[in-house]
Design an enzyme around this catalytic site. Sequence first.
Site, PDB file in Angstrom:
ATOM      1  N   ASP A 179     -18.126  -1.908   4.167  1.00 55.57           N
ATOM      2  CA  ASP A 179     -18.640  -1.424   5.451  1.00 55.57           C
ATOM      3  C   ASP A 179     -18.495  -2.440   6.589  1.00 55.57           C
ATOM      4  O   ASP A 179     -19.317  -2.493   7.502  1.00 55.57           O
ATOM      5  CB  ASP A 179     -20.116  -0.981   5.336  1.00 55.57           C
ATOM      6  CG  ASP A 179     -20.293   0.121   4.297  1.00 55.57           C
ATOM      7  OD1 ASP A 179     -19.332   0.875   4.050  1.00 55.57           O
ATOM      8  OD2 ASP A 179     -21.399   0.223   3.733  1.00 55.57           O
ATOM      9  N   LYS A 237     -13.525  -1.505   8.281  1.00 51.17           N
ATOM     10  CA  LYS A 237     -12.092  -1.488   7.940  1.00 51.17           C
ATOM     11  C   LYS A 237     -11.382  -0.268   8.532  1.00 51.17           C
ATOM     12  O   LYS A 237     -10.275  -0.379   9.069  1.00 51.17           O
ATOM     13  CB  LYS A 237     -11.915  -1.476   6.402  1.00 51.17           C
ATOM     14  CG  LYS A 237     -12.477  -2.719   5.731  1.00 51.17           C
ATOM     15  CD  LYS A 237     -12.419  -2.613   4.221  1.00 51.17           C
ATOM     16  CE  LYS A 237     -13.345  -1.591   3.617  1.00 51.17           C
ATOM     17  NZ  LYS A 237     -14.776  -1.864   3.744  1.00 51.17           N
ATOM     18  N   GLY A 257     -16.408   4.886   2.376  1.00 50.57           N
ATOM     19  CA  GLY A 257     -16.735   5.717   3.533  1.00 50.57           C
ATOM     20  C   GLY A 257     -16.227   4.950   4.735  1.00 50.57           C
ATOM     21  O   GLY A 257     -16.809   3.938   5.114  1.00 50.57           O
ATOM     22  N   HIS A 258     -15.090   5.361   5.274  1.00 49.44           N
ATOM     23  CA  HIS A 258     -14.476   4.643   6.392  1.00 49.44           C
ATOM     24  C   HIS A 258     -14.620   5.486   7.657  1.00 49.44           C
ATOM     25  O   HIS A 258     -14.366   6.687   7.639  1.00 49.44           O
ATOM     26  CB  HIS A 258     -12.994   4.370   6.100  1.00 49.44           C
ATOM     27  CG  HIS A 258     -12.793   3.426   4.944  1.00 49.44           C
ATOM     28  ND1 HIS A 258     -11.562   2.996   4.532  1.00 49.44           N
ATOM     29  CD2 HIS A 258     -13.698   2.824   4.125  1.00 49.44           C
ATOM     30  CE1 HIS A 258     -11.716   2.174   3.503  1.00 49.44           C
ATOM     31  NE2 HIS A 258     -12.997   2.064   3.239  1.00 49.44           N
ATOM     32  N   GLN A 274     -13.973  -1.006  -0.016  1.00 46.67           N
ATOM     33  CA  GLN A 274     -14.987  -1.948  -0.504  1.00 46.67           C
ATOM     34  C   GLN A 274     -14.764  -3.356   0.094  1.00 46.67           C
ATOM     35  O   GLN A 274     -14.282  -3.444   1.198  1.00 46.67           O
ATOM     36  CB  GLN A 274     -15.002  -1.988  -2.046  1.00 46.67           C
ATOM     37  CG  GLN A 274     -15.586  -0.729  -2.702  1.00 46.67           C
ATOM     38  CD  GLN A 274     -14.630   0.443  -2.746  1.00 46.67           C
ATOM     39  OE1 GLN A 274     -13.523   0.313  -3.241  1.00 46.67           O
ATOM     40  NE2 GLN A 274     -15.048   1.584  -2.248  1.00 46.67           N
TER      41      GLN A 274
HETATM   42  P1  GDP Z   1     -15.689   0.538   6.479  1.00 48.47           P
HETATM   43  O1  GDP Z   1     -16.208   1.119   5.207  1.00 48.47           O
HETATM   44  O2  GDP Z   1     -15.350  -0.919   6.347  1.00 48.47           O
HETATM   45  O3  GDP Z   1     -14.539   1.310   7.064  1.00 48.47           O
HETATM   46  O4  GDP Z   1     -16.894   0.598   7.511  1.00 48.47           O
HETATM   47  P2  GDP Z   1     -17.899   1.837   7.747  1.00 48.47           P
HETATM   48  O5  GDP Z   1     -17.196   2.870   8.513  1.00 48.47           O
HETATM   49  O6  GDP Z   1     -18.547   2.229   6.470  1.00 48.47           O
HETATM   50  O7  GDP Z   1     -19.039   1.137   8.582  1.00 48.47           O
HETATM   51  C1  GDP Z   1     -18.824   0.563   9.804  1.00 48.47           C
HETATM   52  C2  GDP Z   1     -19.696   1.265  10.871  1.00 48.47           C
HETATM   53  O8  GDP Z   1     -19.764   0.469  12.018  1.00 48.47           O
HETATM   54  C3  GDP Z   1     -19.111   2.585  11.328  1.00 48.47           C
HETATM   55  O9  GDP Z   1     -20.138   3.424  11.741  1.00 48.47           O
HETATM   56  C4  GDP Z   1     -18.236   2.164  12.502  1.00 48.47           C
HETATM   57  O10 GDP Z   1     -17.997   3.206  13.429  1.00 48.47           O
HETATM   58  C5  GDP Z   1     -19.086   1.084  13.098  1.00 48.47           C
HETATM   59  N1  GDP Z   1     -18.343  -0.003  13.754  1.00 48.47           N
HETATM   60  C6  GDP Z   1     -17.130  -0.537  13.429  1.00 48.47           C
HETATM   61  N2  GDP Z   1     -16.846  -1.601  14.222  1.00 48.47           N
HETATM   62  C7  GDP Z   1     -17.908  -1.742  15.044  1.00 48.47           C
HETATM   63  C8  GDP Z   1     -18.243  -2.691  16.099  1.00 48.47           C
HETATM   64  O11 GDP Z   1     -17.500  -3.620  16.406  1.00 48.47           O
HETATM   65  N3  GDP Z   1     -19.445  -2.500  16.716  1.00 48.47           N
HETATM   66  C9  GDP Z   1     -20.293  -1.492  16.373  1.00 48.47           C
HETATM   67  N4  GDP Z   1     -21.447  -1.392  17.031  1.00 48.47           N
HETATM   68  N5  GDP Z   1     -20.021  -0.608  15.413  1.00 48.47           N
HETATM   69  C10 GDP Z   1     -18.861  -0.741  14.755  1.00 48.47           C
HETATM   70  P1  IMO Z   2     -16.365   0.962   1.866  1.00 47.19           P
HETATM   71  O1  IMO Z   2     -14.897   1.142   1.526  1.00 47.19           O
HETATM   72  C1  IMO Z   2     -20.227  -0.657   0.587  1.00 47.19           C
HETATM   73  C2  IMO Z   2     -20.991  -0.661  -3.733  1.00 47.19           C
HETATM   74  C3  IMO Z   2     -22.100   0.233  -4.254  1.00 47.19           C
HETATM   75  C4  IMO Z   2     -22.539  -0.566  -5.462  1.00 47.19           C
HETATM   76  C5  IMO Z   2     -21.226  -1.127  -5.994  1.00 47.19           C
HETATM   77  C6  IMO Z   2     -20.621  -0.312  -7.133  1.00 47.19           C
HETATM   78  O2  IMO Z   2     -16.928   2.040   2.698  1.00 47.19           O
HETATM   79  O3  IMO Z   2     -16.588  -0.413   2.388  1.00 47.19           O
HETATM   80  P2  IMO Z   2     -19.368   2.016  -7.239  1.00 47.19           P
HETATM   81  O4  IMO Z   2     -19.823   3.382  -6.862  1.00 47.19           O
HETATM   82  O5  IMO Z   2     -18.145   1.567  -6.525  1.00 47.19           O
HETATM   83  O6  IMO Z   2     -19.233   1.848  -8.731  1.00 47.19           O
HETATM   84  O7  IMO Z   2     -20.581   1.063  -6.790  1.00 47.19           O
HETATM   85  O8  IMO Z   2     -20.342  -1.152  -4.905  1.00 47.19           O
HETATM   86  N1  IMO Z   2     -19.971   0.033  -2.917  1.00 47.19           N
HETATM   87  C7  IMO Z   2     -19.855  -0.084  -1.594  1.00 47.19           C
HETATM   88  N2  IMO Z   2     -20.639  -0.720  -0.698  1.00 47.19           N
HETATM   89  N3  IMO Z   2     -19.101  -0.025   0.999  1.00 47.19           N
HETATM   90  C8  IMO Z   2     -18.295   0.595   0.103  1.00 47.19           C
HETATM   91  O9  IMO Z   2     -17.087   1.104   0.438  1.00 47.19           O
HETATM   92  C9  IMO Z   2     -18.689   0.626  -1.253  1.00 47.19           C
HETATM   93  N4  IMO Z   2     -18.151   1.162  -2.367  1.00 47.19           N
HETATM   94  C10 IMO Z   2     -18.937   0.782  -3.382  1.00 47.19           C
HETATM   95  O10 IMO Z   2     -23.112   0.360  -3.291  1.00 47.19           O
HETATM   96  O11 IMO Z   2     -23.338  -1.660  -5.068  1.00 47.19           O
HETATM   97 MG    MG Z   3     -17.865   2.163   4.482  1.00 45.02          MG
END
Ligand code: GDP
Ligand code: IMO
Ligand code: MG
Length: 459
Positions: A12, A15, A39-40, A232
């Site tokens: 999170d 990416k 979850g991207h 991840q």
């Molecule tokens: P990922 O799993 O690495 O793709 O990241 P996620 O999408 O799960 O979580 C990142 C969250 O932060 C999402 O809601 C993005 O829209 C948000 N986000 C990404 N970059 C920034 C930033 O620079 N500032 C803020 N405030 N939010 C961001």
């Molecule tokens: P993105 O791509 C954050 C964490 C879970 C748990 C561990 C193992 O959005 O960054 P799993 O279901 O993969 O066997 O769970 O990894 N986890 C993540 N945490 N972002 C993710 O993906 C994750 N995918 C798995 O919370 O601790």
């Molecule tokens: Mg994510």
Amino acid sequence: MTVTIVGSQLGDEGKGGVVDVYGDPADVVARYQGGDNAGHTVVHDGEEYKLSLVPSGAVRGKVGILGNGCVVNLRTLFDELNTLREKGLDPDVRIAERAHAILPFHRVLDGIEEDVKSESDQEVGTTGRGIGPTYEDKAGRRGVRIGDLLDPDVLRERLEYVVPQKRALVEEVYDIDVDDLDDPDAFDVDALYEEFREFGERLEEENMTVNAGAFLSDAIADGQNVMFEGAQGTLIDIDHGNYPYVTSSNPTAGGAATGTGLGPGVVGDGEIIGIVKAYLTRVGSGPLPTELGGVVGDTPGYDEETEGRNEDLATYIRDEGGEYGTVTGRPRRVGWLDLPMLRHATRANGFTGLAVNHIDVLAGLDEVQVGYTYELDGEEVRTIPSTTEEWGRCEANLRSFEGWPEVDWSEVADEGYDAIPENARTYLEFISDELDVPIYAVGVGPGREETVVVENPYE
Ligand code: GDP
Ligand code: IMO
Ligand code: MG
């Protein structure tokens, strides 16, 4: 050329957003590991796209590949494709024939094992998507691959071997009657055969399967730009993360080679960009030496009585950053940036550039801190120890930075790097100097336009 996007922390980090920002010159975006545990998020033109399997390049209309290193839940994939089509996109996704299928019993087993572990406080806090059990079967040479769905005889043979074993595991080891489960069909060969044969036919009709390595190497030979989208993060990598609180794949850059079928030289010849959240968040259990406050049930040893320690600060950052689970609404654990973690990630991945996100979230604080080194058993250490027990004993030595003000971040993104408040630039340059990796981008908000691009890796 290739650009690999890797999470440097615990997932999170943003990416998906960086894939989108840099995605314009890319022709193909490939995931190389993980599944719908990811979850991207991509935010563009007032629309928020949440992607768990479809590579984030879909928002820009790029070809998406799910490489052989991925585990694919076809129910989720087809649902996600429908949702994206309803939003007006036309995703073109191809799946490696060598990728493994997540079968319904994998999810059930993920849930059962977490329940059993929770009796002795050992649960990982998985996403419950069946990721671990699917990779177990892959390593155990009893998995069902996407290519197997295309051949009725092979599919039946594989299911007839594996399903009775899983049924026996549930009934005889875990002592649960399969008929009492919500989805007893998950353990029924005929029901599984019917559903997954239909998926196989659909994949074939829609021309969705591919030899990923051959496809990608042809694309590169044609002069196309390829992006590898890690899911991840480094600290939940099965080898380089804090085992056992990890996912079951290799999000680190080496995974981009094994998970696509290209040589490590191809990946290493391109750019490898570490995505860094300007602070830390963690979903699930395991150590976090720079943690602020805590979350009952996830933070080891944390209960109602320990509450109070930096709780207000944790809540502030959590609220500003919207750090609550997208599905459950559960608060994420929050901490200061951790340099021992980033030193470890820089080595394990060989970052050539950094994208530091969420600088805007920290705006308005008087002081921002960073875990600079750890104190472990009376010694100062600069990187993460190999065992999770040792990591759990580490105390962070913090360094303090002056905070930066809330500003109009869209304007900053328009004007470029020098418009970032001075104290935030000091913070960014400290990170870059410590890791000896240049800053390529700075995230100042969730949208495509809310990113300060310093370097475009394809140029
Ligand atoms: P990922 O799993 O690495 O793709 O990241 P996620 O999408 O799960 O979580 C990142 C969250 O932060 C999402 O809601 C993005 O829209 C948000 N986000 C990404 N970059 C920034 C930033 O620079 N500032 C803020 N405030 N939010 C961001
Ligand atoms: P993105 O791509 C954050 C964490 C879970 C748990 C561990 C193992 O959005 O960054 P799993 O279901 O993969 O066997 O769970 O990894 N986890 C993540 N945490 N972002 C993710 O993906 C994750 N995918 C798995 O919370 O601790
Ligand atoms: Mg994510």
